[in-house]
Design a protein around this motif. Structure first.
Motif, mmCIF file in Angstrom:
data_model
loop_
_atom_site.group_PDB
_atom_site.id
_atom_site.type_symbol
_atom_site.label_atom_id
_atom_site.label_comp_id
_atom_site.label_asym_id
_atom_site.label_seq_id
_atom_site.Cartn_x
_atom_site.Cartn_y
_atom_site.Cartn_z
ATOM 1 N N THR A 148 0.851 -1.199 0.000
ATOM 2 C CA THR A 148 0.000 0.000 0.000
ATOM 3 C C THR A 148 0.881 1.241 0.000
ATOM 4 O OG1 THR A 148 -1.770 -1.104 1.213
ATOM 5 C CG2 THR A 148 -1.738 1.295 1.302
ATOM 6 N N ARG A 149 0.526 2.224 -0.807
ATOM 7 C CA ARG A 149 1.303 3.457 -0.829
ATOM 8 C C ARG A 149 0.974 4.312 0.395
ATOM 9 N NH1 ARG A 149 1.644 6.091 -6.817
ATOM 10 N NH2 ARG A 149 -0.633 6.030 -6.733
ATOM 11 N N MET A 150 2.031 4.791 1.056
ATOM 12 C CA MET A 150 1.861 5.756 2.140
ATOM 13 C C MET A 150 2.551 7.046 1.742
ATOM 14 S SD MET A 150 2.846 5.718 6.197
ATOM 15 C CE MET A 150 1.222 5.120 6.689
ATOM 16 N N THR A 151 1.816 8.133 1.838
ATOM 17 C CA THR A 151 2.366 9.455 1.537
ATOM 18 C C THR A 151 2.433 10.260 2.826
ATOM 19 O OG1 THR A 151 1.489 9.450 -0.718
ATOM 20 C CG2 THR A 151 2.068 11.584 0.225
ATOM 21 N N ILE A 152 3.620 10.769 3.122
ATOM 22 C CA ILE A 152 3.789 11.668 4.266
ATOM 23 C C ILE A 152 3.842 13.087 3.729
ATOM 24 C CG2 ILE A 152 5.220 12.341 6.215
ATOM 25 C CD1 ILE A 152 6.262 9.529 6.371
ATOM 26 N N ILE A 153 2.928 13.919 4.203
ATOM 27 C CA ILE A 153 2.870 15.321 3.800
ATOM 28 C C ILE A 153 3.395 16.162 4.961
ATOM 29 C CG2 ILE A 153 1.372 17.235 3.126
ATOM 30 C CD1 ILE A 153 -0.078 13.870 2.604
ATOM 31 N N GLY A 154 4.495 16.861 4.737
ATOM 32 C CA GLY A 154 5.096 17.677 5.785
ATOM 33 C C GLY A 154 4.815 19.148 5.570
ATOM 34 N N VAL A 155 4.013 19.750 6.463
ATOM 35 C CA VAL A 155 3.651 21.165 6.354
ATOM 36 C C VAL A 155 4.540 21.969 7.303
ATOM 37 C CG1 VAL A 155 1.789 22.854 6.486
ATOM 38 C CG2 VAL A 155 1.270 20.471 5.884
ATOM 39 N N ASP A 156 5.223 22.968 6.764
ATOM 40 C CA ASP A 156 6.086 23.820 7.586
ATOM 41 C C ASP A 156 5.224 24.620 8.578
ATOM 42 O OD1 ASP A 156 8.411 24.932 8.546
ATOM 43 O OD2 ASP A 156 9.081 25.743 6.624
ATOM 44 N N ASP A 157 5.892 25.288 9.504
ATOM 45 C CA ASP A 157 5.184 25.903 10.626
ATOM 46 C C ASP A 157 4.105 26.894 10.205
ATOM 47 O OD1 ASP A 157 4.792 26.552 13.470
ATOM 48 O OD2 ASP A 157 5.518 28.504 12.816
ATOM 49 N N HIS A 158 2.908 26.656 10.701
ATOM 50 C CA HIS A 158 1.739 27.473 10.377
ATOM 51 C C HIS A 158 1.671 28.719 11.265
ATOM 52 C CE1 HIS A 158 -2.050 27.812 8.256
ATOM 53 N NE2 HIS A 158 -2.708 28.002 9.382
ATOM 54 N N CYS A 159 2.178 28.598 12.477
ATOM 55 C CA CYS A 159 2.095 29.677 13.462
ATOM 56 C C CYS A 159 2.790 30.947 12.971
ATOM 57 C CB CYS A 159 2.714 29.202 14.774
ATOM 58 S SG CYS A 159 2.824 30.443 16.075
ATOM 59 N N ASN A 186 -3.399 23.992 14.474
ATOM 60 C CA ASN A 186 -4.344 24.911 13.832
ATOM 61 C C ASN A 186 -4.267 24.843 12.306
ATOM 62 O OD1 ASN A 186 -5.606 26.401 16.126
ATOM 63 N ND2 ASN A 186 -3.472 26.931 16.546
ATOM 64 N N THR A 187 -3.241 24.191 11.784
ATOM 65 C CA THR A 187 -3.133 23.986 10.339
ATOM 66 C C THR A 187 -4.403 23.353 9.786
ATOM 67 O OG1 THR A 187 -0.741 23.650 10.601
ATOM 68 C CG2 THR A 187 -1.720 22.933 8.511
ATOM 69 N N SER A 202 0.560 16.375 15.227
ATOM 70 C CA SER A 202 1.062 17.711 15.530
ATOM 71 C C SER A 202 1.480 17.801 16.991
ATOM 72 C CB SER A 202 -0.018 18.756 15.213
ATOM 73 O OG SER A 202 -1.154 18.542 16.024
ATOM 74 N N GLY A 203 1.866 19.003 17.410
ATOM 75 C CA GLY A 203 2.284 19.248 18.795
ATOM 76 C C GLY A 203 1.929 20.673 19.186
ATOM 77 N N HIS A 204 2.956 21.456 19.557
ATOM 78 C CA HIS A 204 2.866 22.916 19.719
ATOM 79 C C HIS A 204 2.282 23.395 21.043
ATOM 80 C CE1 HIS A 204 2.977 27.027 18.422
ATOM 81 N NE2 HIS A 204 1.683 27.150 18.217
ATOM 82 N N PHE A 205 1.210 22.775 21.525
ATOM 83 C CA PHE A 205 0.510 23.311 22.695
ATOM 84 C C PHE A 205 1.070 22.815 24.030
ATOM 85 C CE2 PHE A 205 -3.597 23.593 19.969
ATOM 86 C CZ PHE A 205 -3.191 24.813 19.462
ATOM 87 N N HIS A 206 1.847 21.763 24.034
ATOM 88 C CA HIS A 206 2.416 21.183 25.256
ATOM 89 C C HIS A 206 1.337 20.764 26.262
ATOM 90 C CE1 HIS A 206 6.417 23.623 24.626
ATOM 91 N NE2 HIS A 206 5.946 23.078 23.515
ATOM 92 N N GLY A 207 0.143 20.534 25.776
ATOM 93 C CA GLY A 207 -0.945 20.190 26.695
ATOM 94 C C GLY A 207 -1.273 21.304 27.667
ATOM 95 N N GLY A 224 -7.335 29.031 16.938
ATOM 96 C CA GLY A 224 -8.728 28.633 17.085
ATOM 97 C C GLY A 224 -8.954 27.387 17.917
ATOM 98 N N LEU A 225 -8.062 26.408 17.837
ATOM 99 C CA LEU A 225 -8.289 25.166 18.582
ATOM 100 C C LEU A 225 -8.180 25.377 20.085
ATOM 101 C CD1 LEU A 225 -6.436 22.468 16.420
ATOM 102 C CD2 LEU A 225 -8.840 23.141 16.380
ATOM 103 N N SER A 226 -7.161 26.112 20.535
ATOM 104 C CA SER A 226 -6.997 26.307 21.977
ATOM 105 C C SER A 226 -8.145 27.099 22.580
ATOM 106 C CB SER A 226 -5.668 27.009 22.273
ATOM 107 O OG SER A 226 -5.675 28.334 21.776
ATOM 108 N N LYS A 227 -8.743 27.972 21.783
ATOM 109 C CA LYS A 227 -9.893 28.732 22.280
ATOM 110 C C LYS A 227 -11.092 27.822 22.527
ATOM 111 C CE LYS A 227 -8.755 33.280 20.368
ATOM 112 N NZ LYS A 227 -7.329 32.996 20.219
ATOM 113 N N ARG A 228 -11.050 26.635 21.955
ATOM 114 C CA ARG A 228 -12.111 25.645 22.172
ATOM 115 C C ARG A 228 -11.619 24.494 23.040
ATOM 116 N NH1 ARG A 228 -12.386 28.394 17.666
ATOM 117 N NH2 ARG A 228 -14.378 28.961 16.750
#
Length: 295
Positions: A148-159, A186-187, A202-207, A224-228
């Motif tokens: 099965t093909r697996m594609t990893i999509i790496g998005v640079d920092d959105h912040c 938030n990406t 993802s990560g970023h928020f450190h819980g 937006g996510l942390s506000k919720r």
């Protein structure tokens, strides 16, 4: 006397919070990707937010914790350092991770703190890739997993506005499994229907990292996510399954309260999903349940 009591309490909280940074949690997430076939099973080790300046877990301790996992694939989801002089230290962790020899390799994306290096981030990338790990910056890579093909999509920092979602998803195959690495969760809020994503890490928020005052994160500009109150664990956001790691290191101060350093093992399978929802199986502590967040 009251003030002495308050000071003693604050001191105790800080000591406990510092002690927490030495107490990593190993979590296991079992994820079935519906309506797709052929993957069988792949075990993915996720590390995030190592923050060389404030990390209490040594490379050897990390190795001892994760070696028994025997992962097929290792991914790191950003924020390795703030300062150029810590590149050597970061590379020790990269070499440790690479020494596990995962069958399908080691892939990384950058976070906002990595971009504090400015133009020297290119030098950092070259140093990382000299260890045999690969950095994905708004790009993808595809390989075969059990037919099965697996594609990893790496998005640079959105912040910090370094992400280019369209470029990241350009020319990816229609079929197979699409795994997205994006430091800032938030990406997901800016992803559209044509952006194929079976699972987002993802990560970023450190819980929340230091959760002394409830809901303080809603006003700290984490998006937006942390506000919720979406700060960690497994969620379904706009129909996309997203996992937010609490990360290994700390930002600002080397303390954690109501959060501990996290190492995550994701076991991905394909096929039908019972009760129509993704499942998460905690090893040490309960995970945030999958919730539909309405985006």
């Amino acid at each position: 006397m009251i003030w002495w009591g308050i000071l003693a309490l604050l001191a105790a909280i800080l000591v406990y919070s510092y002690w927490n940074t030495f107490r990593p949690v190993l979590r296991e997430v079992e994820m079935t990707i519906p309506h797709k076939k052929g993957l069988g099973e792949i075990k993915i080790l996720q590390l995030s937010d190592l923050h060389m300046e404030r990390l209490s877990i040594s490379p050897q301790r990390l190795y001892d914790l994760v070696a028994p996992v025997n992962p097929d694939l290792i991914v790191l989801t950003g924020d390795y350092l703030d300062r150029y002089h810590n590149i050597g230290k970061a590379l020790e962790y990269m070499k440790t991770v690479k020494s596990l020899n995962p069958k399908y390799g080691v892939y990384l994306v950058f976070g906002n703190h990595d971009h504090y290096l400015g133009d020297r981030i290119d030098e950092f990338q070259q140093a990382i890739e000299s260890t045999g790990c690969r950095v994905l910056r708004n790009e993808s890579t595809t390989f075969d997993v059990e037919g099965t093909r697996m594609t990893i999509i790496g998005v640079d920092d959105h912040c910090l506005g370094k992400s280019d979602i369209e470029q990241s998803f350009a020319n990816i195959p229609e079929d197979g499994i699409h795994l997205v690495l994006a430091h800032d969760p938030n990406t997901v809020l800016d992803m559209r229907d044509h952006h194929k994503a079976d699972y987002i890490l993802s990560g970023h928020f450190h819980g929340g990292q230091f959760n002394l005052i409830p809901f303080l994160h809603r006003w700290f500009g984490f998006g937006g996510l942390s506000k919720r109150d979406i700060l960690k664990g497994l969620h379904v956001v706009g129909g996309r399954t997203l996992y937010i790691s609490e990360g290994m290191g700390q930002s600002g101060l080397n303390v954690r309260l109501g959060s501990r350093p996290e190492i995550t093992v994701h076991t991905l399978r394909t096929g039908a999903v019972l009760r129509g929802a993704p499942t998460a199986v905690p090893v040490v502590e309960p995970l945030t349940p999958a919730v539909e967040s309405g985006f």
